[in-house]
Design a protein around this motif. Structure first.
Motif, PDB file in Angstrom:
ATOM      1  N   PRO A  97       0.800  -1.235   0.000  1.00 16.05           N
ATOM      2  CA  PRO A  97       0.000   0.000   0.000  1.00 16.05           C
ATOM      3  C   PRO A  97       0.828   1.279   0.000  1.00 16.05           C
ATOM      4  CG  PRO A  97      -0.095  -1.128   2.122  1.00 16.05           C
ATOM      5  CD  PRO A  97       0.558  -2.074   1.187  1.00 16.05           C
ATOM      6  N   ASP A  98       2.090   1.184   0.403  1.00 13.54           N
ATOM      7  CA  ASP A  98       2.943   2.373   0.434  1.00 13.54           C
ATOM      8  C   ASP A  98       3.837   2.492  -0.799  1.00 13.54           C
ATOM      9  OD1 ASP A  98       1.958   3.066   2.968  1.00 13.54           O
ATOM     10  OD2 ASP A  98       3.435   1.766   3.957  1.00 13.54           O
ATOM     11  N   ALA A  99       3.638   1.621  -1.775  1.00 16.96           N
ATOM     12  CA  ALA A  99       4.502   1.617  -2.962  1.00 16.96           C
ATOM     13  C   ALA A  99       4.168   2.793  -3.876  1.00 16.96           C
ATOM     14  CB  ALA A  99       4.342   0.302  -3.712  1.00 16.96           C
ATOM     15  N   PHE A 100       5.088   3.049  -4.805  1.00 16.23           N
ATOM     16  CA  PHE A 100       4.915   4.104  -5.800  1.00 16.23           C
ATOM     17  C   PHE A 100       5.347   3.556  -7.141  1.00 16.23           C
ATOM     18  CE2 PHE A 100       6.722   8.267  -7.634  1.00 16.23           C
ATOM     19  CZ  PHE A 100       5.493   8.634  -8.156  1.00 16.23           C
ATOM     20  N   VAL A 101       4.467   3.664  -8.147  1.00 15.98           N
ATOM     21  CA  VAL A 101       4.716   3.155  -9.497  1.00 15.98           C
ATOM     22  C   VAL A 101       4.683   4.325 -10.469  1.00 15.98           C
ATOM     23  CG1 VAL A 101       3.879   1.654 -11.352  1.00 15.98           C
ATOM     24  CG2 VAL A 101       3.683   0.922  -8.955  1.00 15.98           C
ATOM     25  N   VAL A 102       5.661   4.391 -11.357  1.00 18.51           N
ATOM     26  CA  VAL A 102       5.691   5.394 -12.422  1.00 18.51           C
ATOM     27  C   VAL A 102       5.698   4.663 -13.756  1.00 18.51           C
ATOM     28  CG1 VAL A 102       7.009   7.237 -13.521  1.00 18.51           C
ATOM     29  CG2 VAL A 102       6.894   7.117 -11.031  1.00 18.51           C
ATOM     30  N   GLU A 103       4.851   5.093 -14.669  1.00 21.99           N
ATOM     31  CA  GLU A 103       4.914   4.583 -16.030  1.00 21.99           C
ATOM     32  C   GLU A 103       5.306   5.708 -16.969  1.00 21.99           C
ATOM     33  OE1 GLU A 103       2.538   2.150 -19.527  1.00 21.99           O
ATOM     34  OE2 GLU A 103       1.373   3.098 -17.931  1.00 21.99           O
ATOM     35  N   VAL A 104       6.313   5.452 -17.783  1.00 24.84           N
ATOM     36  CA  VAL A 104       6.775   6.401 -18.793  1.00 24.84           C
ATOM     37  C   VAL A 104       6.070   6.074 -20.109  1.00 24.84           C
ATOM     38  CG1 VAL A 104       8.790   7.335 -19.995  1.00 24.84           C
ATOM     39  CG2 VAL A 104       9.001   6.542 -17.628  1.00 24.84           C
ATOM     40  N   ALA A 105       5.593   7.114 -20.802  1.00 29.00           N
ATOM     41  CA  ALA A 105       4.773   6.932 -22.009  1.00 29.00           C
ATOM     42  C   ALA A 105       3.514   6.156 -21.647  1.00 29.00           C
ATOM     43  CB  ALA A 105       5.559   6.252 -23.123  1.00 29.00           C
ATOM     44  N   SER A 106       2.765   6.700 -20.712  1.00 30.19           N
ATOM     45  CA  SER A 106       1.624   6.010 -20.112  1.00 30.19           C
ATOM     46  C   SER A 106       0.366   6.090 -20.965  1.00 30.19           C
ATOM     47  CB  SER A 106       1.352   6.569 -18.714  1.00 30.19           C
ATOM     48  OG  SER A 106       1.280   7.984 -18.746  1.00 30.19           O
ATOM     49  N   ASN A 107       0.412   6.781 -22.068  1.00 25.56           N
ATOM     50  CA  ASN A 107      -0.691   6.873 -23.030  1.00 25.56           C
ATOM     51  C   ASN A 107      -1.970   7.297 -22.315  1.00 25.56           C
ATOM     52  OD1 ASN A 107      -2.764   5.487 -25.210  1.00 25.56           O
ATOM     53  ND2 ASN A 107      -0.882   6.187 -26.169  1.00 25.56           N
ATOM     54  N   ASP A 108      -3.078   6.614 -22.567  1.00 26.71           N
ATOM     55  CA  ASP A 108      -4.356   7.068 -22.009  1.00 26.71           C
ATOM     56  C   ASP A 108      -4.685   6.443 -20.659  1.00 26.71           C
ATOM     57  OD1 ASP A 108      -4.961   4.494 -22.789  1.00 26.71           O
ATOM     58  OD2 ASP A 108      -6.470   5.050 -24.265  1.00 26.71           O
ATOM     59  N   GLY A 109      -3.646   5.912 -19.988  1.00 23.24           N
ATOM     60  CA  GLY A 109      -3.854   5.339 -18.670  1.00 23.24           C
ATOM     61  C   GLY A 109      -4.301   3.897 -18.681  1.00 23.24           C
ATOM     62  N   ILE A 120      -2.782   1.683  -5.216  1.00 25.00           N
ATOM     63  CA  ILE A 120      -1.341   1.952  -5.170  1.00 25.00           C
ATOM     64  C   ILE A 120      -1.064   3.314  -5.799  1.00 25.00           C
ATOM     65  CG2 ILE A 120       0.928   1.198  -5.982  1.00 25.00           C
ATOM     66  CD1 ILE A 120      -0.168  -1.674  -5.967  1.00 25.00           C
ATOM     67  N   ARG A 121      -0.250   4.107  -5.138  1.00 26.87           N
ATOM     68  CA  ARG A 121       0.074   5.441  -5.635  1.00 26.87           C
ATOM     69  C   ARG A 121       0.856   5.325  -6.933  1.00 26.87           C
ATOM     70  NH1 ARG A 121       4.250   9.375  -4.195  1.00 26.87           N
ATOM     71  NH2 ARG A 121       5.229   7.700  -2.976  1.00 26.87           N
ATOM     72  N   CYS A 122       0.512   6.156  -7.918  1.00 27.96           N
ATOM     73  CA  CYS A 122       1.173   6.048  -9.215  1.00 27.96           C
ATOM     74  C   CYS A 122       1.171   7.395  -9.921  1.00 27.96           C
ATOM     75  CB  CYS A 122       0.507   4.989 -10.093  1.00 27.96           C
ATOM     76  SG  CYS A 122      -1.195   5.372 -10.567  1.00 27.96           S
ATOM     77  N   VAL A 155      10.527  14.756 -10.758  1.00 20.26           N
ATOM     78  CA  VAL A 155       9.490  13.840 -10.280  1.00 20.26           C
ATOM     79  C   VAL A 155       9.929  13.178  -8.984  1.00 20.26           C
ATOM     80  CG1 VAL A 155       8.307  11.660 -10.786  1.00 20.26           C
ATOM     81  CG2 VAL A 155       8.463  13.435 -12.540  1.00 20.26           C
ATOM     82  N   ARG A 156      11.173  12.758  -8.939  1.00 24.86           N
ATOM     83  CA  ARG A 156      11.682  12.098  -7.727  1.00 24.86           C
ATOM     84  C   ARG A 156      11.670  13.053  -6.543  1.00 24.86           C
ATOM     85  NH1 ARG A 156      16.048   7.577  -7.507  1.00 24.86           N
ATOM     86  NH2 ARG A 156      16.546   7.442  -5.282  1.00 24.86           N
ATOM     87  N   ALA A 157      12.036  14.310  -6.786  1.00 31.41           N
ATOM     88  CA  ALA A 157      12.052  15.290  -5.698  1.00 31.41           C
ATOM     89  C   ALA A 157      10.649  15.557  -5.169  1.00 31.41           C
ATOM     90  CB  ALA A 157      12.685  16.591  -6.189  1.00 31.41           C
ATOM     91  N   GLU A 158       9.647  15.542  -6.053  1.00 33.76           N
ATOM     92  CA  GLU A 158       8.285  15.842  -5.624  1.00 33.76           C
ATOM     93  C   GLU A 158       7.560  14.631  -5.056  1.00 33.76           C
ATOM     94  OE1 GLU A 158       4.037  17.570  -7.432  1.00 33.76           O
ATOM     95  OE2 GLU A 158       5.881  17.655  -8.646  1.00 33.76           O
ATOM     96  N   HIS A 159       7.762  13.466  -5.662  1.00 36.48           N
ATOM     97  CA  HIS A 159       6.961  12.292  -5.310  1.00 36.48           C
ATOM     98  C   HIS A 159       7.744  11.206  -4.590  1.00 36.48           C
ATOM     99  CE1 HIS A 159       3.540  13.665  -7.780  1.00 36.48           C
ATOM    100  NE2 HIS A 159       4.456  14.061  -8.651  1.00 36.48           N
ATOM    101  N   VAL A 188      13.914   5.534 -10.544  1.00 40.13           N
ATOM    102  CA  VAL A 188      13.742   4.314  -9.763  1.00 40.13           C
ATOM    103  C   VAL A 188      14.499   4.383  -8.445  1.00 40.13           C
ATOM    104  CG1 VAL A 188      15.689   3.004 -10.760  1.00 40.13           C
ATOM    105  CG2 VAL A 188      13.623   1.791  -9.978  1.00 40.13           C
ATOM    106  N   ALA A 189      13.925   3.787  -7.421  1.00 34.62           N
ATOM    107  CA  ALA A 189      14.590   3.702  -6.123  1.00 34.62           C
ATOM    108  C   ALA A 189      15.881   2.891  -6.242  1.00 34.62           C
ATOM    109  CB  ALA A 189      13.655   3.053  -5.103  1.00 34.62           C
ATOM    110  N   ASP A 190      16.794   3.116  -5.327  1.00 32.64           N
ATOM    111  CA  ASP A 190      18.090   2.440  -5.390  1.00 32.64           C
ATOM    112  C   ASP A 190      17.964   0.927  -5.256  1.00 32.64           C
ATOM    113  OD1 ASP A 190      19.200   4.927  -5.684  1.00 32.64           O
ATOM    114  OD2 ASP A 190      19.858   5.116  -3.601  1.00 32.64           O
ATOM    115  N   ASP A 191      16.852   0.463  -4.706  1.00 31.58           N
ATOM    116  CA  ASP A 191      16.589  -0.981  -4.638  1.00 31.58           C
ATOM    117  C   ASP A 191      15.349  -1.364  -5.449  1.00 31.58           C
ATOM    118  OD1 ASP A 191      14.705   0.234  -3.062  1.00 31.58           O
ATOM    119  OD2 ASP A 191      14.878  -1.156  -1.373  1.00 31.58           O
ATOM    120  N   GLY A 192      14.996  -0.516  -6.427  1.00 32.15           N
ATOM    121  CA  GLY A 192      13.773  -0.713  -7.190  1.00 32.15           C
ATOM    122  C   GLY A 192      13.974  -1.517  -8.464  1.00 32.15           C
TER     123      GLY A 192
END
Length: 411
Positions: A97-109, A120-122, A155-159, A188-192
């Motif tokens: 529940p505390d994870a964060f996912v980013v998609e690059v070129a995410s198109n229409d979701g 999950i936060r994304c 993005v990393r600094a904000e999220h 990506v996180a250092d262990d991501g």
């Protein structure tokens, strides 16, 4: 193009020259039909030092993606593919529940909506204004930007850092391979984990899928060349999956160098397959151009014979790959009266270069053509089912790739 965009080598060898075509997603509005239309060379070469296959960067991503005609959600099978990926990725990466996912070129979701549904936060990073707006309307947080190291750092600094970064069907679309990969590492996180899907050059060559060569795709990857590209940004390839999507894709799993460890046995197995196919020597590419020419001759011969018999052929789909095929073969409305597409954005427009009208799908049932030429052949199973109604009047489906095949559909 004089140097490889990955390693800088000048040792570039020709694979196939498809002439000059317009950008494949530049569909024309009716009021543009009497205006000039730019066309650019489409010549695939391979670097004989790092074996990255590539075309010259003659158009910029900014020209292609500010207003984009492709919406992923119009493919039922593609949405299901995304849902399955999210389910598997949650388990593999351990997304809680505390994870964060980013998609690059995410198109229409189409993919991140499954992440949103799981609570999950994304965040999506999508450069196209129109499709990014569609994603936000669907409840998927989306930033309208191109990925760069600077965008990723902001993005990393904000999220915060992402536990999982997804980059599906975009790694071929960026001419600055190194800068884009550095952007992935910054997100990506250092262990991501980073997950990338991209068409596999091995199947492109083996299955004659030359219509997937177009100006949006700047490079074409083997696992070997993808591993070198990932390394340029501080990421190590740790696993690979072979997928049926787009006629044959690879899903690359990568991690920051510091935590990557040894790659899986599957990586070694695919590397061995690529080497056995000759893709790290020029012999693996030698016959491709001749097989491409045969696709053109066979399709044109079929369309001309049908026209001379007074029968009718229309198209199904208006994908980017279809426009490579239509332009390379020189097909015009005298041989293909129109094509249809589920995407209303394309209705009333015309295919780039060949000027074939794009109409709503209902037109096929109204006109009852003798043949339907299926341009998105990679969705064959899905479309044979969707188009099964053509059996009502004895219509048949035609698939041009990997070789011409005519299919009698059943109810």
């Amino acid at each position: 193009m004089t140097r490889c965009r990955l390693c800088g080598s000048a040792a570039l060898a020709s694979v196939v020259d498809l002439g000059a075509t317009p950008p494949c997603e530049s569909f024309l509005a009716a009021d543009r039909l009497d205006q000039p239309e730019p066309a650019y060379p489409l010549h695939l070469r391979v670097c004989t030092d790092c074996w990255l296959a590539q075309i010259p960067p003659l158009i910029t991503p900014e020209e292609t993606f500010q207003e984009y005609a492709y919406f992923s959600s119009y493919s039922t099978s593609w949405v299901e593919h995304a849902r399955t990926f999210v389910t598997d990725a949650v388990r593999r990466v351990g997304l809680g529940p505390d994870a964060f996912v980013v998609e690059v070129a995410s198109n229409d979701g189409y993919l991140l909506k499954h992440v949103v549904d799981r609570g999950i936060r994304c965040l999506g990073i999508e450069p196209s204004v129109n499709v990014g707006a569609a994603a936000r309307d669907a409840g998927v947080p989306t930033l309208t930007e191109f990925l760069s190291p600077q965008t990723a750092s902001a993005v990393r600094a904000e999220h915060g850092p992402a536990d999982l970064v997804v980059a599906n069907n975009v790694y071929a679309h960026i001419p600055d391979v190194v800068g884009f990969t550095e952007g992935l590492r910054a997100l990506v996180a250092d262990d991501g984990w980073v997950s990338i899907e991209v068409q596999h050059l091995l199947t492109l060559i083996e299955e004659n899928q030359y219509d997937t060569i177009y100006h949006e795709h700047f490079q074409y990857y083997t696992v070997a060349s993808a591993a070198r590209a990932l390394a340029s940004g501080g990421l190590t390839l740790v696993d690979v999956e072979l997928l049926p999507t787009h006629g044959g894709s690879i899903r690359l799993w990568a991690r920051p160098d510091e935590v990557a460890g040894e790659p899986s046995r599957r990586v070694a197995e695919v590397l061995d397959r690529e080497k056995a196919a000759g893709l790290q020597e020029l012999s693996g590419y030698a016959e491709f151009s001749a097989r491409v020419a045969k696709v053109r001759r066979d399709l044109l011969r079929f369309l001309i014979d049908v026209a001379e018999r007074g029968e009718t052929v229309v198209g199904y789909g208006a994908p980017g790959k279809g426009n490579t095929l239509l332009n390379h073969c020189g097909i015009r409305p005298d041989l293909l009266a129109y094509t249809v597409d589920r995407n209303p954005y394309k209705h009333g427009r015309f295919t780039p270069g060949t000027r074939i009208p794009v109409l709503p799908p209902e037109r096929i049932a109204a006109d009852r053509p003798d043949y339907v030429l299926v341009l998105p052949w990679n969705l064959r199973d899905e479309l044979v089912e969707q188009l099964s109604f053509v059996h009502e009047w004895g219509g048949r489906l035609v698939f041009p790739i990997p070789e011409l095949s005519i299919v009698e559909v059943k109810p």
